[in-house]
Enzyme design. Sequence first.
Site, PDB file in Angstrom:
ATOM      1  N   ASP A  67     -17.121 -15.597   2.002  1.00 56.52           N
ATOM      2  CA  ASP A  67     -16.613 -16.421   3.104  1.00 56.52           C
ATOM      3  C   ASP A  67     -16.980 -15.825   4.459  1.00 56.52           C
ATOM      4  O   ASP A  67     -17.487 -14.703   4.555  1.00 56.52           O
ATOM      5  CB  ASP A  67     -15.089 -16.605   2.980  1.00 56.52           C
ATOM      6  N   ASN A 135      -0.456 -15.071  -0.181  1.00 52.46           N
ATOM      7  CA  ASN A 135      -0.043 -16.421  -0.595  1.00 52.46           C
ATOM      8  C   ASN A 135      -0.821 -16.895  -1.825  1.00 52.46           C
ATOM      9  O   ASN A 135      -0.762 -18.064  -2.186  1.00 52.46           O
ATOM     10  CB  ASN A 135      -0.206 -17.425   0.559  1.00 52.46           C
ATOM     11  N   HIS A 137      -4.136 -16.854  -2.186  1.00 54.20           N
ATOM     12  CA  HIS A 137      -5.483 -17.376  -1.963  1.00 54.20           C
ATOM     13  C   HIS A 137      -6.542 -16.433  -2.539  1.00 54.20           C
ATOM     14  O   HIS A 137      -6.314 -15.228  -2.672  1.00 54.20           O
ATOM     15  CB  HIS A 137      -5.736 -17.701  -0.485  1.00 54.20           C
ATOM     16  N   GLU A 142      -7.061 -21.648   0.272  1.00 49.56           N
ATOM     17  CA  GLU A 142      -5.622 -21.567   0.481  1.00 49.56           C
ATOM     18  C   GLU A 142      -4.898 -22.422  -0.555  1.00 49.56           C
ATOM     19  O   GLU A 142      -5.511 -23.267  -1.216  1.00 49.56           O
ATOM     20  CB  GLU A 142      -5.294 -22.081   1.895  1.00 49.56           C
TER      21      GLU A 142
HETATM   22  P1  PGA Z   1      -6.977  -7.678   1.898  1.00 52.21           P
HETATM   23  O1  PGA Z   1      -7.341  -9.219   1.820  1.00 52.21           O
HETATM   24  O2  PGA Z   1      -7.825  -6.986   0.862  1.00 52.21           O
HETATM   25  O3  PGA Z   1      -7.327  -7.282   3.298  1.00 52.21           O
HETATM   26  O4  PGA Z   1      -5.518  -7.559   1.589  1.00 52.21           O
HETATM   27  C1  PGA Z   1      -7.331  -9.868   0.591  1.00 52.21           C
HETATM   28  C2  PGA Z   1      -7.533 -11.357   0.786  1.00 52.21           C
HETATM   29  O5  PGA Z   1      -6.922 -11.945   1.703  1.00 52.21           O
HETATM   30  O6  PGA Z   1      -8.261 -11.943  -0.013  1.00 52.21           O
END
Ligand code: PGA
Length: 240
Positions: A67, A135, A137, A142
Site C-alpha cells: 500500500d 481494528n 485491517h 479497513e
Molecule cells: P504497525 O502497523 O506494524 O505499525 O503496528 C500494522 C498495520 O497497521 O498493518
Amino acid sequence: MNVIVCNNAEAVADKAYEIVADIITAKPDAVLGLATGSTPVGLYRRLIEGYRQGKLSFRKIRSLNLDEYVGLPETHDQSYRYFMNDNLFDHIDIDKAETHVPCGTADDLQKAADEYTRLAASMPRDVQILGIGSNGHIAFNEPGTPFDSETHIVTLKESTRRDNARFFASIDEVPTHAVTMGIKTILNAKKIILVATGTNKADAVYNMINGPISEDCPASALRNHPDVDVIVDRDAAAKL
Ligand code: PGA
C-alpha cells in the site's frame, strides 16, 4: 492458521526471519510481498544483517508492497516507498527497479491501481508479509472491505489515522486516503506470514483467529488461505 506465540517482539522477528531466509535460500529469485509499519522492521533489520554477513543475496529477488498513502511523493519521509528504501532496499543488493510500491500520486489513481493488480497477477508472491491494524485491517483494507477486493483507493478510518499520527507532526498531516492491495490480491500469495506485537493488537489477533470470518475483521479472511503463519508475542496473544 499456524499460530506461533513468541516471548517478545525480538523473538517474533527472529522467527519471521528464519522462515523468510529459508524461502530466499531455497529460491534466490523469489517474489516477496512486503509490508510497512513498525512490526516488520525487526524482520527487515535481520534481512539486512543476513545480507551483510553474506548469508543472503537479493540480487534476483523481486518485491511488491501492499500500500501507499495518496498524495505523498516518494521523497516524503512518511511515504511507504521512502520507508522501504530506508528500512530495507537501500541496505541490500536488490535491484530497486524490481521493487514495486503502489503509486499514490498518479493523476488517475484507480487506473494506476488496476495496473498494480495486473502487475501482482504477473508476479505471484512466494510469501506475503503482513501486519495487522488494531481494528483488524490488513494493508489498508479497513473493516467492511469486501473479501473479493483488488487494488483500490480507500478512505482511512479515523482510528487508523490516529494510530499512524505518531509518525507525523500532527494528525492533520496524516493523509486521508491511501491505495491498497485488496484482500483477494493479498490472498493470492502462496504463503502468508502475519506478525503482531503489543497489547493494542490483542483484540484484533483474537478476532482474526477466533471471531467470525467476516468483513468486520478483514484479517479473518486469512482463515480462507491454506498457508498462514501468525507470529505473535505474548502481549498480542493475551486474549487467545
Ligand atoms: P504497525 O502497523 O506494524 O505499525 O503496528 C500494522 C498495520 O497497521 O498493518
